[in-house]
Design a protein around this motif. Structure first.
Motif, PDB file in Angstrom:
ATOM      1  N   ARG A 179       1.244   9.084  -8.665  1.00 19.25           N
ATOM      2  CA  ARG A 179       1.698   7.693  -8.593  1.00 19.25           C
ATOM      3  C   ARG A 179       2.934   7.659  -7.706  1.00 19.25           C
ATOM      4  O   ARG A 179       3.892   8.376  -7.956  1.00 19.25           O
ATOM      5  N   ILE A 180       2.868   6.814  -6.675  1.00 18.97           N
ATOM      6  CA  ILE A 180       3.998   6.688  -5.765  1.00 18.97           C
ATOM      7  C   ILE A 180       4.375   5.207  -5.650  1.00 18.97           C
ATOM      8  O   ILE A 180       3.542   4.328  -5.846  1.00 18.97           O
ATOM      9  N   ILE A 181       5.632   4.972  -5.356  1.00 15.03           N
ATOM     10  CA  ILE A 181       6.144   3.621  -5.196  1.00 15.03           C
ATOM     11  C   ILE A 181       6.249   3.317  -3.703  1.00 15.03           C
ATOM     12  O   ILE A 181       6.789   4.094  -2.929  1.00 15.03           O
ATOM     13  N   ILE A 182       5.706   2.156  -3.319  1.00 17.49           N
ATOM     14  CA  ILE A 182       5.761   1.664  -1.947  1.00 17.49           C
ATOM     15  C   ILE A 182       6.721   0.471  -1.930  1.00 17.49           C
ATOM     16  O   ILE A 182       6.576  -0.431  -2.745  1.00 17.49           O
ATOM     17  N   PRO A 183       7.683   0.428  -0.998  1.00 15.32           N
ATOM     18  CA  PRO A 183       8.677  -0.647  -1.000  1.00 15.32           C
ATOM     19  C   PRO A 183       8.133  -1.982  -0.463  1.00 15.32           C
ATOM     20  O   PRO A 183       8.491  -2.429   0.610  1.00 15.32           O
ATOM     21  N   VAL A 184       7.205  -2.559  -1.198  1.00 13.11           N
ATOM     22  CA  VAL A 184       6.618  -3.839  -0.823  1.00 13.11           C
ATOM     23  C   VAL A 184       6.901  -4.802  -1.963  1.00 13.11           C
ATOM     24  O   VAL A 184       6.727  -4.449  -3.126  1.00 13.11           O
ATOM     25  N   GLU A 185       7.329  -5.981  -1.621  1.00 14.67           N
ATOM     26  CA  GLU A 185       7.648  -6.977  -2.672  1.00 14.67           C
ATOM     27  C   GLU A 185       6.391  -7.624  -3.210  1.00 14.67           C
ATOM     28  O   GLU A 185       5.463  -7.894  -2.587  1.00 14.67           O
ATOM     29  N   ALA A 228       4.702  16.046   2.268  1.00 13.16           N
ATOM     30  CA  ALA A 228       3.859  14.871   2.478  1.00 13.16           C
ATOM     31  C   ALA A 228       2.490  15.041   1.822  1.00 13.16           C
ATOM     32  O   ALA A 228       1.614  14.214   2.004  1.00 13.16           O
ATOM     33  N   ILE A 229       2.321  16.087   1.059  1.00 17.21           N
ATOM     34  CA  ILE A 229       1.037  16.346   0.401  1.00 17.21           C
ATOM     35  C   ILE A 229       1.022  15.639  -0.954  1.00 17.21           C
ATOM     36  O   ILE A 229       1.921  15.827  -1.768  1.00 17.21           O
ATOM     37  N   VAL A 230       0.005  14.819  -1.159  1.00 18.08           N
ATOM     38  CA  VAL A 230      -0.167  14.124  -2.436  1.00 18.08           C
ATOM     39  C   VAL A 230      -1.528  14.494  -3.017  1.00 18.08           C
ATOM     40  O   VAL A 230      -2.441  14.861  -2.289  1.00 18.08           O
ATOM     41  N   GLN A 231      -1.625  14.403  -4.333  1.00 16.29           N
ATOM     42  CA  GLN A 231      -2.850  14.761  -5.038  1.00 16.29           C
ATOM     43  C   GLN A 231      -3.443  13.528  -5.701  1.00 16.29           C
ATOM     44  O   GLN A 231      -2.711  12.617  -6.100  1.00 16.29           O
ATOM     45  N   PRO A 232      -4.779  13.463  -5.844  1.00 19.24           N
ATOM     46  CA  PRO A 232      -5.383  12.345  -6.575  1.00 19.24           C
ATOM     47  C   PRO A 232      -4.737  12.208  -7.955  1.00 19.24           C
ATOM     48  O   PRO A 232      -4.503  13.198  -8.644  1.00 19.24           O
ATOM     49  N   GLY A 233      -4.412  10.978  -8.306  1.00 15.94           N
ATOM     50  CA  GLY A 233      -3.769  10.707  -9.586  1.00 15.94           C
ATOM     51  C   GLY A 233      -2.252  10.591  -9.490  1.00 15.94           C
ATOM     52  O   GLY A 233      -1.616  10.060 -10.390  1.00 15.94           O
ATOM     53  N   VAL A 277      -2.732   7.551  -6.067  1.00 16.50           N
ATOM     54  CA  VAL A 277      -3.419   8.254  -4.987  1.00 16.50           C
ATOM     55  C   VAL A 277      -4.866   8.514  -5.396  1.00 16.50           C
ATOM     56  O   VAL A 277      -5.137   9.023  -6.480  1.00 16.50           O
ATOM     57  N   GLU A 278      -5.783   8.136  -4.525  1.00 16.88           N
ATOM     58  CA  GLU A 278      -7.220   8.334  -4.743  1.00 16.88           C
ATOM     59  C   GLU A 278      -7.686   9.579  -3.986  1.00 16.88           C
ATOM     60  O   GLU A 278      -7.035  10.006  -3.027  1.00 16.88           O
ATOM     61  N   PRO A 279      -8.831  10.152  -4.379  1.00 19.09           N
ATOM     62  CA  PRO A 279      -9.369  11.301  -3.631  1.00 19.09           C
ATOM     63  C   PRO A 279      -9.545  10.937  -2.152  1.00 19.09           C
ATOM     64  O   PRO A 279     -10.031   9.861  -1.817  1.00 19.09           O
ATOM     65  N   GLY A 280      -9.090  11.818  -1.283  1.00 17.18           N
ATOM     66  CA  GLY A 280      -9.191  11.593   0.158  1.00 17.18           C
ATOM     67  C   GLY A 280      -7.976  10.903   0.762  1.00 17.18           C
ATOM     68  O   GLY A 280      -7.827  10.870   1.979  1.00 17.18           O
ATOM     69  N   ASP A 281      -7.101  10.330  -0.068  1.00 15.01           N
ATOM     70  CA  ASP A 281      -5.889   9.688   0.439  1.00 15.01           C
ATOM     71  C   ASP A 281      -4.900  10.726   0.951  1.00 15.01           C
ATOM     72  O   ASP A 281      -4.810  11.833   0.414  1.00 15.01           O
ATOM     73  N   THR A 282      -4.182  10.346   1.977  1.00  9.54           N
ATOM     74  CA  THR A 282      -3.047  11.131   2.441  1.00  9.54           C
ATOM     75  C   THR A 282      -1.838  10.202   2.456  1.00  9.54           C
ATOM     76  O   THR A 282      -1.992   8.976   2.444  1.00  9.54           O
ATOM     77  N   LEU A 283      -0.680  10.776   2.498  1.00  2.00           N
ATOM     78  CA  LEU A 283       0.526   9.950   2.553  1.00  2.00           C
ATOM     79  C   LEU A 283       0.540   9.139   3.846  1.00  2.00           C
ATOM     80  O   LEU A 283       0.989   7.991   3.874  1.00  2.00           O
ATOM     81  N   TRP A 284       0.009   9.721   4.916  1.00  2.00           N
ATOM     82  CA  TRP A 284      -0.067   9.001   6.192  1.00  2.00           C
ATOM     83  C   TRP A 284      -0.966   7.757   6.055  1.00  2.00           C
ATOM     84  O   TRP A 284      -0.599   6.681   6.492  1.00  2.00           O
TER      85      TRP A 284
END
Length: 93
Positions: free
Chosen positions: A87-93, A80-85, A43-50
């Protein structure tokens, strides 16, 4: 005990057994890994989970809402709140 009480008791018992079955079915067999598969996103600064879900939803084959909830569940996020830094997993191959 009359027939009406016996019938009500049977219905309540069946409902309890059904609920227990749902609970145990959701627990699974334990064969699945504890960590979700996919790509890791930092997650980068300004990113949201949406925003993140919106960016990857087509690759994941889900709507933005579906992916958002999937990310929360599979990454065990409490909100749904994430912080810069983060790490989340996205289900993309």
């Amino acid at each position: 005990m009359n027939k009406k009480s016996l019938f009500i008791g049977t219905i309540i018992g069946a409902a309890i057994l059904s609920m227990a079955n749902l609970v145990f079915a959701s627990i699974g067999t334990g064969d699945k890994e504890n960590t979700p598969s996919g790509i890791e996103v930092v997650v980068e600064p300004g990113d949201t989970l949406w925003n993140i879900a919106d960016q990857y939803n087509e690759q994941a084959g889900m709507s933005v809402n579906e992916l958002l909830f999937y990310i929360q569940k599979e990454n065990q996020l409490q909100s749904a709140i994430v912080q810069p830094g983060d790490r989340i997993i996205i289900p993309v191959e």
